[in-house]
Write an enzyme that holds these catalytic residues in place. Structure first.
Site, PDB file in Angstrom:
ATOM      1  N   ASN A  32       0.870  -1.182   0.000  1.00 62.53           N
ATOM      2  CA  ASN A  32       0.000   0.000   0.000  1.00 62.53           C
ATOM      3  C   ASN A  32       0.903   1.227   0.000  1.00 62.53           C
ATOM      4  OD1 ASN A  32      -1.832   2.024   0.500  1.00 62.53           O
ATOM      5  ND2 ASN A  32      -2.206   1.441   2.636  1.00 62.53           N
TER       6      ASN A  32
ATOM      7  N   LYS B  55       0.124   4.189  -0.221  1.00 62.86           N
ATOM      8  CA  LYS B  55      -0.564   5.361   0.340  1.00 62.86           C
ATOM      9  C   LYS B  55      -0.403   6.556  -0.610  1.00 62.86           C
ATOM     10  CE  LYS B  55       0.450   3.626   4.916  1.00 62.86           C
ATOM     11  NZ  LYS B  55       0.104   3.781   6.294  1.00 62.86           N
TER      12      LYS B  55
ATOM     13  N   HIS C   1      -9.427   0.847   4.839  1.00 66.48           N
ATOM     14  CA  HIS C   1      -8.166   1.124   5.539  1.00 66.48           C
ATOM     15  C   HIS C   1      -8.455   2.055   6.721  1.00 66.48           C
ATOM     16  CE1 HIS C   1      -4.145   2.563   6.431  1.00 66.48           C
ATOM     17  NE2 HIS C   1      -3.692   1.502   5.782  1.00 66.48           N
TER      18      HIS C   1
ATOM     19  N   GLU D 243      -6.968   4.513   7.905  1.00 66.36           N
ATOM     20  CA  GLU D 243      -6.821   5.957   7.655  1.00 66.36           C
ATOM     21  C   GLU D 243      -8.108   6.519   7.063  1.00 66.36           C
ATOM     22  OE1 GLU D 243      -3.214   5.684   5.375  1.00 66.36           O
ATOM     23  OE2 GLU D 243      -2.114   5.133   7.180  1.00 66.36           O
TER      24      GLU D 243
ATOM     25  N   GLU E 290      -5.303  -5.131  10.637  1.00 63.55           N
ATOM     26  CA  GLU E 290      -4.343  -4.041  10.824  1.00 63.55           C
ATOM     27  C   GLU E 290      -4.663  -3.288  12.114  1.00 63.55           C
ATOM     28  OE1 GLU E 290      -2.370  -2.782   6.910  1.00 63.55           O
ATOM     29  OE2 GLU E 290      -4.165  -1.599   7.120  1.00 63.55           O
TER      30      GLU E 290
ATOM     31  N   GLY F 110       2.213   2.385  10.712  1.00 61.63           N
ATOM     32  CA  GLY F 110       3.132   3.512  10.541  1.00 61.63           C
ATOM     33  C   GLY F 110       3.792   3.969  11.820  1.00 61.63           C
TER      34      GLY F 110
ATOM     35  N   SER G 248       3.407  -1.950  10.440  1.00 59.58           N
ATOM     36  CA  SER G 248       4.854  -1.894  10.650  1.00 59.58           C
ATOM     37  C   SER G 248       5.564  -3.211  10.343  1.00 59.58           C
ATOM     38  CB  SER G 248       5.162  -1.411  12.075  1.00 59.58           C
ATOM     39  OG  SER G 248       4.646  -0.105  12.264  1.00 59.58           O
TER      40      SER G 248
HETATM   41  C1  PEP Z   1      -0.777   0.259   5.954  1.00 56.09           C
HETATM   42  O1  PEP Z   1      -0.827   1.430   5.653  1.00 56.09           O
HETATM   43  O2  PEP Z   1      -1.655  -0.531   5.559  1.00 56.09           O
HETATM   44  C2  PEP Z   1       0.328  -0.199   6.790  1.00 56.09           C
HETATM   45  C3  PEP Z   1       0.290  -1.411   7.271  1.00 56.09           C
HETATM   46  O3  PEP Z   1       1.349   0.719   6.999  1.00 56.09           O
HETATM   47  P1  PEP Z   1       2.780   0.413   7.677  1.00 56.09           P
HETATM   48  O4  PEP Z   1       3.288  -0.890   7.094  1.00 56.09           O
HETATM   49  O5  PEP Z   1       3.633   1.573   7.291  1.00 56.09           O
HETATM   50  O6  PEP Z   1       2.553   0.294   9.135  1.00 56.09           O
END
Ligand code: PEP
Length: 256
Positions: A11, A13, A99, A101, A171, A177, A216
């Protein structure tokens, strides 16, 4: 060896530009071809304006590409939105929905996310549906209640889906992040709960639907996470922008 083929999705983003993307596509393409990681499904999800570029660079490889979001309606007066049929028309194979976000910052509800997932399934687009609890919810011991609610909303979409084209991404919001990853045991517990919830709700493909972990993930922790019995790969944010990191995460999924 797990019966489910692992899936790793990147992803990106809201990152990238034509030149940077070209470097990343080139690196991924040649590295993944050299590594011939055929035992992993790899999906790259750049921002909307670069989906055509993804198609041009990845179209003739085994690497799939997808969108980070999709409209909850088929077409019409919805300025700024992009529909499932438009994505399919472009040759795009997947879309991420729900997601955190978008849930947190843009107010997407379980109902909207479920509608988007159903639109993907009906329109033949593979769907990666994200669920996960916030830190407050985890600390209040509400993780399972939150996951149950989010998964329940997705059940009608998942019931009609080809299990190979429907993925749930666990997630935990506090891990996205932040550099803070769920332990493999925490991830396994959540994934097993999600799978049991799908089965209990009568989703016929509950055993075959892949549940991937996001939050992460890096090359250094991918193997321990992906080795857990119900962790079928990952949804990768930051590390998907670094070719070597992402490639090593794909390698971990292939051997976990
Ligand atoms: C994501 O945005 O779906 C995600 C898992 O981000 P990160 O790997 O940076 O934590």
């Amino acid at each position: 060896m797990k019966s489910r083929k692992p899936l790793v999705a990147g992803n990106w983003k809201m990152n990238g530009d034509i030149v940077t993307n070209e470097h990343l596509f080139t690196a991924l393409r040649s590295a993944l071809e050299r590594a011939s990681i055929s035992q992993v499904d790899v999906v790259i999800c750049p921002p909307f304006p670069y989906l055509g570029q993804a198609g041009a660079w990845l179209g003739d490889t085994g690497i799939a590409w997808g969108a980070q979001n999709v409209a909850a309606a088929a077409n019409g007066a919805l300025t700024g939105e992009v529909s499932v049929s438009m994505l399919a028309d472009l040759g795009c194979g997947w879309a991420i929905v729900g997601h955190s976000e978008r849930r947190t910052l843009l107010g997407e509800t379980d109902e909207v996310v479920a509608r988007k997932a159903s639109m993907c399934v009906a329109g033949g687009l593979g769907v990666i549906a994200c669920v996960g609890e916030t830190l407050d919810e985890r600390e209040a011991d509400a993780t399972e209640a939150v996951l149950a609610r989010q998964v329940e909303a997705l059940v009608p979409a998942l019931q009609g889906a080809d299990p190979a084209r429907a993925v749930v991404a666990y997630e935990p919001v506090w891990a996205i992040g932040t550099g803070r990853t769920a332990s493999p045991e925490m991830a396994q517990q959540a994934h097993a709960f999600i799978r049991a919830r799908m089965a209990h709700a009568g989703v016929a493909g509950a055993d075959a639907i892949r549940i991937v972990y996001g939050g992460s993930v890096k090359a250094a922790n991918a193997m321990s996470l992906f080795s857990m019995p119900d962790v079928d790969g990952g949804l990768i944010g930051g590390a998907s922008l670094v070719a070597d990191e992402f490639l090593n995460i794909c390698r971990a999924a292939a051997v976990a």
